[in-house]
Design a protein around this motif. Sequence first.
Motif, PDB file in Angstrom:
ATOM      1  N   THR A 181      52.641  46.923 -26.136  1.00  7.73           N
ATOM      2  CA  THR A 181      52.499  46.327 -25.740  1.00  7.73           C
ATOM      3  C   THR A 181      54.153  47.040 -24.452  1.00  7.73           C
ATOM      4  OG1 THR A 181      50.974  44.147 -25.576  1.00  7.73           O
ATOM      5  CG2 THR A 181      52.463  44.316 -23.368  1.00  7.73           C
ATOM      6  N   PRO A 182      54.314  48.053 -24.483  1.00  7.50           N
ATOM      7  CA  PRO A 182      56.252  47.963 -23.947  1.00  7.50           C
ATOM      8  C   PRO A 182      55.840  47.915 -22.183  1.00  7.50           C
ATOM      9  CG  PRO A 182      54.597  49.945 -24.114  1.00  7.50           C
ATOM     10  CD  PRO A 182      53.853  49.784 -24.046  1.00  7.50           C
ATOM     11  N   LEU A 183      56.435  46.204 -21.932  1.00  8.26           N
ATOM     12  CA  LEU A 183      56.849  46.218 -20.797  1.00  8.26           C
ATOM     13  C   LEU A 183      57.589  44.992 -20.268  1.00  8.26           C
ATOM     14  CD1 LEU A 183      52.408  45.107 -20.219  1.00  8.26           C
ATOM     15  CD2 LEU A 183      53.252  47.595 -19.773  1.00  8.26           C
ATOM     16  N   TYR A 184      58.101  45.331 -20.903  1.00 11.14           N
ATOM     17  CA  TYR A 184      59.736  44.159 -20.320  1.00 11.14           C
ATOM     18  C   TYR A 184      60.767  45.250 -18.874  1.00 11.14           C
ATOM     19  CZ  TYR A 184      59.913  41.682 -25.055  1.00 11.14           C
ATOM     20  OH  TYR A 184      59.690  40.421 -26.249  1.00 11.14           O
ATOM     21  N   LYS A 185      60.377  45.886 -18.723  1.00 15.64           N
ATOM     22  CA  LYS A 185      61.085  46.667 -17.934  1.00 15.64           C
ATOM     23  C   LYS A 185      60.641  46.729 -17.324  1.00 15.64           C
ATOM     24  CE  LYS A 185      65.114  47.645 -20.149  1.00 15.64           C
ATOM     25  NZ  LYS A 185      66.844  48.796 -20.506  1.00 15.64           N
ATOM     26  N   SER A 186      58.987  47.522 -16.901  1.00 17.35           N
ATOM     27  CA  SER A 186      58.119  47.830 -15.805  1.00 17.35           C
ATOM     28  C   SER A 186      56.943  48.786 -16.924  1.00 17.35           C
ATOM     29  CB  SER A 186      58.474  48.946 -15.579  1.00 17.35           C
ATOM     30  OG  SER A 186      58.448  49.856 -16.245  1.00 17.35           O
ATOM     31  N   GLY A 187      55.510  48.959 -16.387  1.00 15.55           N
ATOM     32  CA  GLY A 187      54.329  49.817 -16.720  1.00 15.55           C
ATOM     33  C   GLY A 187      54.207  50.543 -16.051  1.00 15.55           C
ATOM     34  N   LYS A 188      52.762  51.730 -15.662  1.00 17.31           N
ATOM     35  CA  LYS A 188      52.840  52.130 -15.090  1.00 17.31           C
ATOM     36  C   LYS A 188      51.158  51.589 -14.503  1.00 17.31           C
ATOM     37  CE  LYS A 188      54.605  56.428 -15.808  1.00 17.31           C
ATOM     38  NZ  LYS A 188      54.921  57.146 -16.829  1.00 17.31           N
ATOM     39  N   PRO A 189      50.579  51.543 -13.263  1.00 16.54           N
ATOM     40  CA  PRO A 189      49.656  50.945 -12.884  1.00 16.54           C
ATOM     41  C   PRO A 189      48.583  51.068 -13.220  1.00 16.54           C
ATOM     42  CG  PRO A 189      51.207  51.316 -10.669  1.00 16.54           C
ATOM     43  CD  PRO A 189      51.838  51.472 -11.941  1.00 16.54           C
ATOM     44  N   GLU A 190      48.049  52.855 -13.674  1.00 16.00           N
ATOM     45  CA  GLU A 190      47.002  52.826 -14.463  1.00 16.00           C
ATOM     46  C   GLU A 190      46.788  52.403 -15.791  1.00 16.00           C
ATOM     47  OE1 GLU A 190      49.876  54.356 -12.826  1.00 16.00           O
ATOM     48  OE2 GLU A 190      50.392  56.941 -13.830  1.00 16.00           O
ATOM     49  N   TRP A 191      47.868  52.697 -16.075  1.00 20.43           N
ATOM     50  CA  TRP A 191      47.512  52.525 -17.482  1.00 20.43           C
ATOM     51  C   TRP A 191      45.981  51.823 -18.104  1.00 20.43           C
ATOM     52  CZ3 TRP A 191      53.259  50.695 -19.390  1.00 20.43           C
ATOM     53  CH2 TRP A 191      54.110  51.979 -19.911  1.00 20.43           C
ATOM     54  N   SER A 192      46.280  51.358 -19.415  1.00 23.35           N
ATOM     55  CA  SER A 192      44.835  51.270 -19.355  1.00 23.35           C
ATOM     56  C   SER A 192      45.073  49.823 -20.777  1.00 23.35           C
ATOM     57  CB  SER A 192      43.515  51.703 -20.359  1.00 23.35           C
ATOM     58  OG  SER A 192      44.400  52.447 -21.232  1.00 23.35           O
ATOM     59  N   MET A 234      54.454  37.984 -35.518  1.00 25.98           N
ATOM     60  CA  MET A 234      53.506  38.166 -33.854  1.00 25.98           C
ATOM     61  C   MET A 234      53.633  37.315 -33.376  1.00 25.98           C
ATOM     62  SD  MET A 234      55.109  41.854 -34.378  1.00 25.98           S
ATOM     63  CE  MET A 234      54.414  41.973 -32.153  1.00 25.98           C
ATOM     64  N   GLU A 235      54.147  36.901 -31.915  1.00 29.19           N
ATOM     65  CA  GLU A 235      53.504  35.682 -31.761  1.00 29.19           C
ATOM     66  C   GLU A 235      52.427  35.521 -30.495  1.00 29.19           C
ATOM     67  OE1 GLU A 235      56.616  37.298 -31.221  1.00 29.19           O
ATOM     68  OE2 GLU A 235      58.233  36.663 -32.034  1.00 29.19           O
ATOM     69  N   VAL A 236      51.815  34.082 -30.486  1.00 34.71           N
ATOM     70  CA  VAL A 236      49.927  34.156 -29.855  1.00 34.71           C
ATOM     71  C   VAL A 236      50.540  34.645 -28.480  1.00 34.71           C
ATOM     72  CG1 VAL A 236      51.265  32.394 -28.327  1.00 34.71           C
ATOM     73  CG2 VAL A 236      49.359  32.368 -29.330  1.00 34.71           C
ATOM     74  N   LYS A 237      49.584  35.919 -28.229  1.00 29.17           N
ATOM     75  CA  LYS A 237      48.842  36.479 -27.686  1.00 29.17           C
ATOM     76  C   LYS A 237      47.791  36.906 -27.172  1.00 29.17           C
ATOM     77  CE  LYS A 237      50.831  40.932 -26.580  1.00 29.17           C
ATOM     78  NZ  LYS A 237      51.280  42.092 -27.669  1.00 29.17           N
ATOM     79  N   SER A 238      47.190  37.166 -26.102  1.00 30.30           N
ATOM     80  CA  SER A 238      46.134  37.786 -25.415  1.00 30.30           C
ATOM     81  C   SER A 238      45.826  38.845 -24.996  1.00 30.30           C
ATOM     82  CB  SER A 238      45.499  36.318 -24.967  1.00 30.30           C
ATOM     83  OG  SER A 238      45.352  36.082 -23.977  1.00 30.30           O
ATOM     84  N   VAL A 239      44.807  38.918 -24.501  1.00 31.42           N
ATOM     85  CA  VAL A 239      44.529  40.769 -23.283  1.00 31.42           C
ATOM     86  C   VAL A 239      43.261  40.687 -23.181  1.00 31.42           C
ATOM     87  CG1 VAL A 239      44.301  42.224 -24.616  1.00 31.42           C
ATOM     88  CG2 VAL A 239      45.496  42.187 -22.699  1.00 31.42           C
ATOM     89  N   ILE A 240      43.143  40.559 -21.556  1.00 27.85           N
ATOM     90  CA  ILE A 240      41.149  41.087 -21.703  1.00 27.85           C
ATOM     91  C   ILE A 240      40.593  42.055 -21.706  1.00 27.85           C
ATOM     92  CG2 ILE A 240      39.787  41.204 -19.240  1.00 27.85           C
ATOM     93  CD1 ILE A 240      41.431  38.524 -18.331  1.00 27.85           C
ATOM     94  N   THR A 241      40.567  42.365 -21.913  1.00 27.56           N
ATOM     95  CA  THR A 241      39.845  44.363 -22.394  1.00 27.56           C
ATOM     96  C   THR A 241      38.448  44.627 -21.354  1.00 27.56           C
ATOM     97  OG1 THR A 241      38.365  43.103 -24.480  1.00 27.56           O
ATOM     98  CG2 THR A 241      40.216  43.743 -25.489  1.00 27.56           C
ATOM     99  N   GLN A 242      37.980  43.178 -21.302  1.00 28.53           N
ATOM    100  CA  GLN A 242      36.631  44.398 -20.504  1.00 28.53           C
ATOM    101  C   GLN A 242      36.430  42.483 -19.499  1.00 28.53           C
ATOM    102  OE1 GLN A 242      34.902  46.614 -19.567  1.00 28.53           O
ATOM    103  NE2 GLN A 242      34.534  47.377 -21.565  1.00 28.53           N
ATOM    104  N   PRO A 243      36.378  42.812 -18.247  1.00 29.24           N
ATOM    105  CA  PRO A 243      36.517  44.533 -17.289  1.00 29.24           C
ATOM    106  C   PRO A 243      38.560  44.839 -17.488  1.00 29.24           C
ATOM    107  CG  PRO A 243      36.279  42.821 -15.391  1.00 29.24           C
ATOM    108  CD  PRO A 243      35.942  42.316 -17.122  1.00 29.24           C
ATOM    109  N   SER A 244      38.888  46.059 -16.954  1.00 26.75           N
ATOM    110  CA  SER A 244      40.065  46.171 -17.171  1.00 26.75           C
ATOM    111  C   SER A 244      40.827  47.070 -16.666  1.00 26.75           C
ATOM    112  CB  SER A 244      40.776  46.081 -18.921  1.00 26.75           C
ATOM    113  OG  SER A 244      39.569  47.077 -19.423  1.00 26.75           O
ATOM    114  N   PRO A 245      41.633  47.967 -16.843  1.00 25.11           N
ATOM    115  CA  PRO A 245      42.335  48.915 -15.973  1.00 25.11           C
ATOM    116  C   PRO A 245      40.832  50.298 -16.651  1.00 25.11           C
ATOM    117  CG  PRO A 245      43.918  48.137 -16.197  1.00 25.11           C
ATOM    118  CD  PRO A 245      42.761  47.467 -16.458  1.00 25.11           C
ATOM    119  N   GLY A 246      40.077  51.207 -15.498  1.00 22.34           N
ATOM    120  CA  GLY A 246      39.081  52.212 -15.492  1.00 22.34           C
ATOM    121  C   GLY A 246      37.809  51.505 -16.390  1.00 22.34           C
ATOM    122  N   HIS A 247      37.721  50.219 -16.167  1.00 27.90           N
ATOM    123  CA  HIS A 247      36.750  50.025 -17.437  1.00 27.90           C
ATOM    124  C   HIS A 247      36.283  48.943 -16.319  1.00 27.90           C
ATOM    125  CE1 HIS A 247      38.181  51.978 -20.155  1.00 27.90           C
ATOM    126  NE2 HIS A 247      37.268  52.911 -20.462  1.00 27.90           N
ATOM    127  N   GLY A 248      36.273  48.717 -14.889  1.00 28.03           N
ATOM    128  CA  GLY A 248      36.280  47.415 -13.684  1.00 28.03           C
ATOM    129  C   GLY A 248      35.154  47.567 -13.992  1.00 28.03           C
TER     130      GLY A 248
END
Lengths: 183, 419
Positions: B156-167, B294-308
Amino acid sequence: MHSRIALLASIGAIALGSIGFGLAAAAEPPSPLGFGRPATPAEIAAADIDVRADGAGLPPGRGSVTDGAALFASSCSACHGEQGQKPVAGSPRLMGGLGTLATPKPVKTVGSYWPYATTLFDYIRRAMPFQAPGSLSDDQVYALTAYVLRLNGIVPDAAVLDAATLPKVRMPNRDGFVRNPNG
Amino acid sequence: MPGNVATGMSRRGVLRRTGLALAGVSAASQTARSGSASAAESDAPPSMLEQGAPVTDNPYGVPSVFEKAVVRIPGGKPPFPTAAHMLTPLQDMHGIITPNGLHYVRDHGGTPAIDPDRHRLLVHGMVDRPLSFGMDDLMRFPSVSRVHFLECSGNTPLYKSGKPEWSVQMTHGLLSCAEWTGVRLADVLAEAGLKPGATWMLAEGADAAAMTRSIPVAKALDDAILAYAQNGERLRPEQGYPLRLFLPGYEGNTSVKWLHRLKLGDQPFQTREETSKYSSLMPDGTARQFNFTMEVKSVITQPSPGHGPRGSGFCEITGLAWSGHGRIVRVEVSTDNGATWRDAVLQDPVLSKCLTRFRLPWTWDGGAAMLQSRATDETGAVQPTRDKLLAARGANYFYHYNAITTWRMAPAGEMTLAL
């Protein structure tokens, strides 16, 4: 297997009483399962390549900045750039960056970031040159270590490094590291 | 479809097949191929009109040919392909287990091919008895199997920024989960006998990078595994075959692959991989070192970019939650950028230091939405917002990014990363 030896030795020690045979072996506490075999001093010496921050583990040998410069040009600059400048993509910059660590664009290099000079010896010896790790002699690794430190202005042109002098090299960011309390 | 609901076969299909069976196998396949009247009339699926592939075709089975798109990808073209990584396709993963061929990979000197009969593990340093173990020796120890996630500290290399299209594969794919089988490191260390004062352990890999990390002995004695198997089979080469260290909850690189040496000492060894790399800059320019868990974390895998979603109406929101500190106790989901939250259902099993699957039934009204998930672990730690994480660490920290991730959903259903 070693525990069986220990067991035999202790039986021997009991049987022979005060004669003293096998006493050293019997004094060693037995291992719970007896799996594996004793590592020989020779195989430990061959594998024991790490160098600690305080220099423990540094091998005999020595190398100068001058020797390092020639070696770097032939073995390292293709990736890390001539005199450590302008490395190819994916190959880290080995010099510069002093004073950038608290800026929005920190440049982390041996010179600006690394806390210990000994780590440089350890890493070059274990992993470089990238396409032929383990191919350098200890003298060559000392020389390359000296040269990379020279590129960063940390040692003088005339520096010759060995197991006694390398641990004494003080890196600019020596006090810059803090152990994460929540690690 | 009329006919036999239970088998999905129409009555005409049954009659036809019965007739063909009587006519003999070769006639059957000829008829099916020639597209005769009876085959054309049949409304049975084509797969029912001829023999499938021989059972003996695949001594080691492979995924369906229709799943070719479900693969690992590198984050970009790596300049040095042996010092690189491959990301797990989290958007296509179901449940919590990552198939072995899709487990993420991070190598520093390529994947070696090591003959297990020649591989040995040396245990030395501050021990009573320096020992050398072959794989056969190690496999005699009592074995353990545990299901744990493994996450790269650079995930999750998002400290500085990320690209909108990133899945989610690009943002979170340095994360996988498997059942690891091996022996307790504590049992192996007991064979060698730790000397008093042995507080650190150097773990070294037998790869071209001779990958090396210092590990606290307390961790080694707690829950560390010397793993030789993964999801029921021996380790994949890229996971350290024939032997890897596995440190549950710790950043991935500490679970040294192709493990061949453990050296006990009374201080960390300060290797390149715990000074130059895998250390994190704070805003004042000091570096934090030994950021293991590694600290507590989560992410939505569906729906997600490219998989709406495929249309408005019912849309299950599902994803993964994990913590290197223990079990996940709660996952909340927001569809309005964090203004309101609803508790997601945690799918059993919920295991310590393991991926937990969460699900929330949702009805998408077809409008814009901002999807987020927020996990809480058993220590009470709550996944932070991006603002909170950046305030605590600054943007140069690089590793261990665990902030809430936001997926933006446009009215047409198109999804992008909103950080």
